[in-house]
Enzyme design. Structure first.
Site, PDB file in Angstrom:
ATOM      1  N   THR A  14       0.958  -1.228  -0.299  1.00  0.00           N
ATOM      2  CA  THR A  14       0.092   0.512  -0.067  1.00  0.00           C
ATOM      3  C   THR A  14       0.464   1.161   0.166  1.00  0.00           C
ATOM      4  OG1 THR A  14      -1.886  -0.975   0.994  1.00  0.00           O
ATOM      5  CG2 THR A  14      -2.165   0.951   0.981  1.00  0.00           C
ATOM      6  N   GLY A 136      -0.446   8.407  10.088  1.00  0.00           N
ATOM      7  CA  GLY A 136      -0.711   8.402   8.702  1.00  0.00           C
ATOM      8  C   GLY A 136      -0.004   9.708   7.925  1.00  0.00           C
ATOM      9  N   GLU A 192      -5.064  -4.581  10.485  1.00  0.00           N
ATOM     10  CA  GLU A 192      -3.424  -5.092  10.260  1.00  0.00           C
ATOM     11  C   GLU A 192      -3.579  -6.807   9.668  1.00  0.00           C
ATOM     12  OE1 GLU A 192      -1.114  -3.629  10.845  1.00  0.00           O
ATOM     13  OE2 GLU A 192      -1.897  -1.431  10.780  1.00  0.00           O
ATOM     14  N   LYS A 207       2.429   3.913  18.747  1.00  0.00           N
ATOM     15  CA  LYS A 207       2.590   5.663  18.465  1.00  0.00           C
ATOM     16  C   LYS A 207       2.315   6.449  18.849  1.00  0.00           C
ATOM     17  CE  LYS A 207      -0.112   4.697  14.066  1.00  0.00           C
ATOM     18  NZ  LYS A 207      -1.965   4.362  13.789  1.00  0.00           N
TER      19      LYS A 207
HETATM   20  P1  NDP Z   1       1.705  -4.347   3.140  1.00  0.00           P
HETATM   21  O1  NDP Z   1       1.261  -5.297   3.370  1.00  0.00           O
HETATM   22  O2  NDP Z   1       0.647  -3.798   2.481  1.00  0.00           O
HETATM   23  O3  NDP Z   1       3.021  -3.993   1.950  1.00  0.00           O
HETATM   24  C1  NDP Z   1       4.362  -4.518   2.165  1.00  0.00           C
HETATM   25  C2  NDP Z   1       5.204  -4.498   1.590  1.00  0.00           C
HETATM   26  O4  NDP Z   1       6.667  -5.544   2.290  1.00  0.00           O
HETATM   27  C3  NDP Z   1       5.000  -5.796   0.403  1.00  0.00           C
HETATM   28  O5  NDP Z   1       4.871  -5.344  -1.426  1.00  0.00           O
HETATM   29  C4  NDP Z   1       5.453  -7.277   0.546  1.00  0.00           C
HETATM   30  O6  NDP Z   1       5.909  -7.747  -0.579  1.00  0.00           O
HETATM   31  C5  NDP Z   1       7.035  -6.352   0.871  1.00  0.00           C
HETATM   32  N1  NDP Z   1       7.435  -7.272   2.309  1.00  0.00           N
HETATM   33  C6  NDP Z   1       7.371  -8.325   2.973  1.00  0.00           C
HETATM   34  N2  NDP Z   1       8.276  -8.725   3.798  1.00  0.00           N
HETATM   35  C7  NDP Z   1       9.023  -8.624   3.178  1.00  0.00           C
HETATM   36  C8  NDP Z   1      10.673  -9.351   3.028  1.00  0.00           C
HETATM   37  N3  NDP Z   1      10.751 -10.084   3.720  1.00  0.00           N
HETATM   38  N4  NDP Z   1      11.200  -8.572   1.979  1.00  0.00           N
HETATM   39  C9  NDP Z   1      11.155  -8.386   0.717  1.00  0.00           C
HETATM   40  N5  NDP Z   1       9.673  -7.416   0.704  1.00  0.00           N
HETATM   41  C10 NDP Z   1       8.637  -7.744   1.985  1.00  0.00           C
HETATM   42  O7  NDP Z   1       2.016  -2.939   3.911  1.00  0.00           O
HETATM   43  P2  NDP Z   1       1.807  -1.927   4.225  1.00  0.00           P
HETATM   44  O8  NDP Z   1       2.339  -0.916   2.759  1.00  0.00           O
HETATM   45  O9  NDP Z   1      -0.191  -1.489   4.560  1.00  0.00           O
HETATM   46  O10 NDP Z   1       2.911  -1.145   4.933  1.00  0.00           O
HETATM   47  C11 NDP Z   1       3.688  -0.442   5.151  1.00  0.00           C
HETATM   48  C12 NDP Z   1       4.945  -0.134   6.597  1.00  0.00           C
HETATM   49  O11 NDP Z   1       4.275   0.960   6.486  1.00  0.00           O
HETATM   50  C13 NDP Z   1       4.178  -0.853   7.694  1.00  0.00           C
HETATM   51  O12 NDP Z   1       5.275  -1.209   7.986  1.00  0.00           O
HETATM   52  C14 NDP Z   1       2.829   0.038   8.155  1.00  0.00           C
HETATM   53  O13 NDP Z   1       3.050  -0.485   9.781  1.00  0.00           O
HETATM   54  C15 NDP Z   1       3.404   1.659   8.318  1.00  0.00           C
HETATM   55  N6  NDP Z   1       2.018   1.663   7.579  1.00  0.00           N
HETATM   56  C16 NDP Z   1       0.844   1.094   6.430  1.00  0.00           C
HETATM   57  C17 NDP Z   1      -0.003   2.320   6.933  1.00  0.00           C
HETATM   58  C18 NDP Z   1      -0.635   1.723   6.010  1.00  0.00           C
HETATM   59  O14 NDP Z   1      -1.521   2.945   5.489  1.00  0.00           O
HETATM   60  N7  NDP Z   1      -0.551   0.799   5.045  1.00  0.00           N
HETATM   61  C19 NDP Z   1      -0.427   3.611   7.580  1.00  0.00           C
HETATM   62  C20 NDP Z   1       0.580   3.759   8.614  1.00  0.00           C
HETATM   63  C21 NDP Z   1       1.830   3.013   8.407  1.00  0.00           C
HETATM   64  P3  NDP Z   1       4.739  -8.428  -1.640  1.00  0.00           P
HETATM   65  O15 NDP Z   1       3.872  -7.569  -1.951  1.00  0.00           O
HETATM   66  O16 NDP Z   1       5.986  -9.128  -2.987  1.00  0.00           O
HETATM   67  O17 NDP Z   1       4.375  -9.350  -0.631  1.00  0.00           O
HETATM   68  N1  HSE Z   2      -4.187  -0.292  11.418  1.00  0.00           N
HETATM   69  C1  HSE Z   2      -3.576   1.073  11.648  1.00  0.00           C
HETATM   70  C2  HSE Z   2      -4.697   2.349  11.638  1.00  0.00           C
HETATM   71  C3  HSE Z   2      -3.114   2.203  10.336  1.00  0.00           C
HETATM   72  O1  HSE Z   2      -6.108   1.198  11.367  1.00  0.00           O
HETATM   73  O2  HSE Z   2      -4.408   3.321  11.960  1.00  0.00           O
HETATM   74  C4  HSE Z   2      -2.348   2.773  10.729  1.00  0.00           C
HETATM   75  O3  HSE Z   2      -0.864   3.132  11.296  1.00  0.00           O
END
Ligand code: NDP
Ligand code: HSE
Length: 340
Positions: A14, A136, A192, A207
């Site tokens: 994402t 975020g 999550e 946070k």
């Molecule tokens: P996603 O699960 O959507 O994406 C995770 C990505 O990491 C995927 O592309 C996955 O690969 C890759 N990945 C996972 N493990 C590995 C590994 N061992 N080696 C290489 N690549 C890996 O996560 P998000 O984008 O939602 O979240 C990313 C970070 O941002 C997290 O720390 C989350 O807490 C934080 N965050 C997210 C928010 C949100 O709204 N989504 C808000 C605020 C913070 P593949 O696609 O190939 O499976």
């Molecule tokens: N799971 C979290 C939330 C994502 O709902 O706020 C952003 O950190």
């Protein structure tokens, strides 16, 4: 114009894909604001063959994120894979030790290892930045470390988990049971992978622990956050509080009391007419009370592709501009241990 800033992104989910899209759609704007071009050199994720809806053909692919963190042709390593330990931790450490700036959205990693990582960044004279890790799209970190730097912070308060706020407001507005709304939130992709992080107050606790460290100049102490989730709240609880003019929120509070630094993340009653009481759906709100500024209220989307990648972009631009704000607003080695 100074030299190009070269970046590598680990994680194309994402947030990672959101950053790719902003880099491509806002390229000119970002160059003018940064004063230099930003070039994405290399990427990494688990699956190389997954269709991500964007072309990755021109980018170097690393199947191991540690190799990405070490690449000699990048200045900034962006960790967007998640997880509070390896491989995210090892990759961030590797990048910092290799003299690269690091940007992460990973609140779980920071809540557990933020102190040592900040010290490592300082030792290697590079930046560790994490605007996206707290609320975020809300600029909570920059507000505290920059805009409110001239204040003694009296108190932090806020709603820092959008999923819990969605569940609580949906229960109230539709009179649906917790389990029904929980399943609905899961279908909407709000929760999550491990839902207890959200509904157990852990994600919001991460946070709050990060904000507390910056606000009060203390080392992050996630274990000291008094945490309680929303799992036991019933529609009847919500109905009764509404009748009394209140709403239930998963509220984070951090302040200095006679007993020391208090950090709480718990369901609380708030007045239905207060700004927090009126916060609906998956929105976040953070309130800082500074001794000079007074109350500053920030409201916005705490999650999702656009808001979170917007926050990551602000860190990229900061680094491109050479903005050297210390990781937790002051030298990591000067932060006080809360529970020595
Ligand atoms: P996603 O699960 O959507 O994406 C995770 C990505 O990491 C995927 O592309 C996955 O690969 C890759 N990945 C996972 N493990 C590995 C590994 N061992 N080696 C290489 N690549 C890996 O996560 P998000 O984008 O939602 O979240 C990313 C970070 O941002 C997290 O720390 C989350 O807490 C934080 N965050 C997210 C928010 C949100 O709204 N989504 C808000 C605020 C913070 P593949 O696609 O190939 O499976
Ligand atoms: N799971 C979290 C939330 C994502 O709902 O706020 C952003 O950190």
């Amino acid at each position: 114009m100074s030299s190009i800033l070269k970046i590598g992104i680990a994680g194309l989910g994402t947030v990672g894909l959101g950053v790719l899209k902003i880099l491509s759609s806002h390229s000119e704007l970002i160059t003018s604001r940064s004063g230099r071009s930003i070039e994405l050199k290399a990427i990494s994720a688990r699956s190389k063959s997954k269709n991500r809806g964007v072309s990755l053909d021109d980018l170097a692919w690393e199947s191991n994120i540690i190799d990405l963190a070490k690449r000699s042709d990048i200045d900034v390593f962006i960790e967007l894979i998640g997880g509070d330990d390896d491989p995210a931790k090892e990759a961030v450490e590797t990048a910092l030790k290799s003299g690269k700036h690091v940007i992460t959205a990973n609140k779980a990693l920071l809540a557990k290892h933020g102190q040592e990582l900040a010290e490592l960044a300082e030792k290697n004279n590079v930046s560790l930045k994490f605007e996206a890790a707290v609320a975020g799209g809300i600029p909570a970190i920059k507000t505290l470390t920059e805009s409110l730097a001239g204040n003694k912070i009296n108190k932090i308060m806020g709603v820092m988990n959008g999923t819990c706020n969605y569940i609580l407001t949906r229960m109230e507005n539709s009179n649906l049971a917790y389990e029904t709304v929980f399943n609905e939130a899961q279908k909407l992709g709000y929760l999550e992978a491990d839902p207890t992080l959200d509904v157990g107050g852990i994600d919001a606790g991460h946070k709050l622990a990060i904000l507390t460290s910056i606000a009060f100049g203390t080392q992050i102490d996630f274990a000291a956050v008094d945490k309680q989730g929303i799992e036991l709240i019933s529609v009847q609880d919500i109905e009764q509080t509404r009748e009394m003019g209140y709403r239930i929120k998963l509220l984070g509070v951090s302040q200095i009391t006679d007993e020391g630094l208090e950090q709480r993340m718990q369901p609380c009653l708030v007045s239905a007419t207060s700004p927090i009481g009126q916060l609906e759906n998956a929105m976040n709100m953070i309130i800082f009370d500074g001794d000079n500024s007074g109350q500053v209220i920030l409201r916005g989307a705490g999650a999702g592709e656009g808001p979170t990648s917007s926050a990551v972009m602000s860190d990229i631009i900061d680094i491109a501009r050479g903005n050297k704000v210390p990781t937790f607003g002051q030298s990591a080695t000067s932060l006080i241990k809360m529970n020595p």
